[in-house]
Enzyme design. Structure first.
Site, PDB file in Angstrom:
ATOM      1  N   SER A 180       0.748  -1.504   0.038  1.00  0.00           N
ATOM      2  CA  SER A 180       0.207  -0.310   0.329  1.00  0.00           C
ATOM      3  C   SER A 180       0.834   1.790  -0.430  1.00  0.00           C
ATOM      4  O   SER A 180       0.427   2.195   0.863  1.00  0.00           O
ATOM      5  CB  SER A 180      -0.951  -0.337   1.462  1.00  0.00           C
ATOM      6  OG  SER A 180      -1.927  -1.184   1.143  1.00  0.00           O
ATOM      7  N   ARG A 195       8.217   6.518  -1.883  1.00  0.00           N
ATOM      8  CA  ARG A 195       9.036   6.565  -0.721  1.00  0.00           C
ATOM      9  C   ARG A 195       7.685   5.603  -0.325  1.00  0.00           C
ATOM     10  O   ARG A 195       6.678   5.615  -0.258  1.00  0.00           O
ATOM     11  CB  ARG A 195       8.628   8.035  -0.694  1.00  0.00           C
ATOM     12  CG  ARG A 195       6.755   8.780  -1.604  1.00  0.00           C
ATOM     13  CD  ARG A 195       6.944  10.200  -1.275  1.00  0.00           C
ATOM     14  NE  ARG A 195       5.187  10.751  -1.812  1.00  0.00           N
ATOM     15  CZ  ARG A 195       5.114  10.379  -3.238  1.00  0.00           C
ATOM     16  NH1 ARG A 195       6.262  10.333  -3.860  1.00  0.00           N
ATOM     17  NH2 ARG A 195       3.868  10.302  -3.539  1.00  0.00           N
ATOM     18  N   ASP A 233      -3.095  -1.736  -2.287  1.00  0.00           N
ATOM     19  CA  ASP A 233      -4.538  -1.833  -1.320  1.00  0.00           C
ATOM     20  C   ASP A 233      -5.327  -1.008  -2.819  1.00  0.00           C
ATOM     21  O   ASP A 233      -6.782  -1.714  -2.873  1.00  0.00           O
ATOM     22  CB  ASP A 233      -4.386  -1.085  -0.057  1.00  0.00           C
ATOM     23  CG  ASP A 233      -4.100   0.013   0.038  1.00  0.00           C
ATOM     24  OD1 ASP A 233      -3.805   0.669  -0.805  1.00  0.00           O
ATOM     25  OD2 ASP A 233      -4.048   0.352   1.271  1.00  0.00           O
TER      26      ASP A 233
END
Length: 508
Positions: A180, A195, A233
């Protein structure tokens, strides 16, 4: 000194435990408290700070649409609009047993999903809590932990009573890995972490292929699985929601973080034209819209409290949209307002307030409890402030706290509506209408959040805004990951992807 009972009640703590309140406090005149008029005056100030007008919302939507378009045209934009290499909608006929591992912002889930076709499925799952230490430790250690949990789950669900494996010799279970966090992808089973978000900071991970790191952990623990896809997700929620209801065209996550995904025509994704993918195809786009208006901060209505949240975060300047609406930050915004009023001598004079001075100690779950308190005396709010922070409150103060929570929660929902409206406007979904599959703790548990999103869509679009409806998409990331693993096993998508596996290109 005479004590007076304020009342009795109970609240459910974020841990799931029930705390009974039987509160006795000093008479209110024994401690200096803010008057009802004082709190009303302050509330008017915060109403002006945290209220979004329909006109301002429409301006944000236009800027949002521009950012989405730019992200499709050029790589490495603020809103990266990441191609997922998930091609087309599920047919609804996918069937079989598939594993999914979902690394979210709070929990790690391992799921066994049995797809039954016709939009139906069954699922067995186990959740594992992630510690703050694991979120900040070495990245490979994090994936080792994921592999350990996966091995335990497989051993538990694929062995008989005698401990004998139910798998055939050499059989590998297809696994969809829901990760996610924003990644560059050049194929469906590869993901280079751009990141960390949601408070993660695991070292030696950014810029690396997290799918390969997880594969190393899987091999280390000799788990009989093959990872066929790494997905976000939100992409999983998009696919799962459409599998259950084909009217779903957009998916959103409002939880620890925030994000959106939708299905885009390949011909509109300029930055991957050199891959020469059939322009008639459609591909799911992982927007990573939590980064909207980052760095420049030109469009979002940030208050000084939002700026403090940003400047003291582990990623200053980044994830500007997320920091205004995600469950990780809403409680901290309210805490900062309370601390300012303490410093100004408005609240809690003569009381020890050191417990309120710790960043992030005021959880967003408290805002949910405050908004949903049904008692005249606001007993839940008494319980929160006495039990967790050891301070006494008057009814006027408690009414102020609840109103402030409503302002912060409503702003989050209305900004969320702006993001949805940007995709709806870009894809011309307004007239025909569509469903938006929504998941995440904020959407599922925060009182009135969905209603406020719908109210915001009507403020942006007028009555036509009623054509856009959010629907609950529980377990979307786990089920969606399994469906995509099923699509990959089916063959055509794998064949399509294999044509491009040797092309070296950075996408984002």
């Amino acid at each position: 000194m005479v004590a007076s009972r304020r009342g009795s009640g109970s609240i459910t703590l974020p841990t799931g435990q029930t705390m009974t309140i039987h509160t006795r406090t000093h008479e209110e005149e024994d401690l200096p408290h803010a008057t009802k008029k004082t709190m009303a005056d302050h509330l008017r100030k915060y109403e002006s700070l945290f209220t979004l007008t329909p006109q301002r919302m429409r301006m944000i939507v236009e800027a949002f649409k521009d950012s989405l378009e730019l992200g499709l045209q050029k790589p490495k934009q603020v809103v990266p609009m990441i191609p997922t290499f998930v091609f087309g909608w599920p047919t609804g006929k996918e069937s079989g047993d598939f594993l999914a591992l979902d690394l979210g912002g709070t929990n790690l889930r391992v799921c066994l999903v049995t797809l039954q076709g016709e939009g139906k499925f069954e699922m067995t799952q186990t959740k594992y809590r992630l510690t703050e230490e694991q979120k900040q430790d070495e990245g490979q250690k994090l994936f080792d932990f994921c592999a350990e949990c996966l091995k335990t789950f497989v051993d538990t669900n694929f062995t008989d009573e005698d401990g004998t494996s139910l798998l055939k010799p050499g059989e590998l279970l297809p696994l969809g890995f829901t990760f996610s966090y924003p990644c560059y992808q050049s194929r469906i089973d590869h993901g280079e972490l751009i990141r960390w978000t949601k408070g993660f900071g695991a070292k030696n991970t950014e810029g690396r292929d997290v799918a390969e790191m997880f594969r190393q952990s899987i091999e280390k623990y000799k788990i009989p699985v093959v990872m066929t896809a790494i997905i976000n997700d939100t992409t999983g929620t998009l696919i799962a929601s459409h599998y259950v209801n084909p009217k779903t065209k957009i998916a959103v996550i409002f939880g620890t973080g925030c994000n959106a995904a939708y299905m885009e025509d390949v011909k509109n994704i300029d930055k991957i034209k050199e891959l020469k993918i059939n322009e008639q195809d459609q591909m799911a786009i992982n927007c990573e819209w939590g980064a909207f208006d980052s760095f420049e901060h030109e469009h979002l209505p940030r208050t000084k409290y939002d700026m403090i949240v940003d400047e003291t975060s582990n990623k200053p300047g980044e994830q500007a949209f997320e920091k205004l609406i995600s469950g990780r930050y809403l409680g901290e915004i309210l805490r900062l307002v309370i601390c300012e009023l303490i410093d100004e001598g408005v609240l809690f004079l003569g009381q020890e307030t050191y417990k309120l001075e710790t960043p992030y100690v005021f959880e967003t779950a408290f805002l949910s409890l405050m908004e949903s308190d049904p008692t005249d005396e606001l007993l839940m709010i008494i319980g929160i402030f006495t039990h967790f922070f050891a301070v006494e409150t008057t009814l006027a103060e408690r009414q102020f706290f609840r109103a402030l929570a409503m302002l912060i929660g409503r702003r989050a929902a209305r900004l969320s509506a702006c993001g949805i409206a940007a995709i709806v406007g870009k894809m011309d979904y307004l007239d025909e209408g569509c469903l938006v599959g929504a998941d995440g703790s904020l959407y599922n548990k925060y009182p009135g959040f969905a209603d406020r999103v719908h109210e915001g869509l009507i403020d942006i679009f007028g009555e036509k805004g009623r054509n856009i409806k959010t629907v609950h998409a529980e377990d979307g990331s786990g089920v969606g990951s399994a469906i995509i693993a099923g699509q990959e096993r089916r063959g055509p998508i794998s064949a399509c992807i294999s044509r491009f596996m040797e092309i070296s290109v950075t996408l984002g």
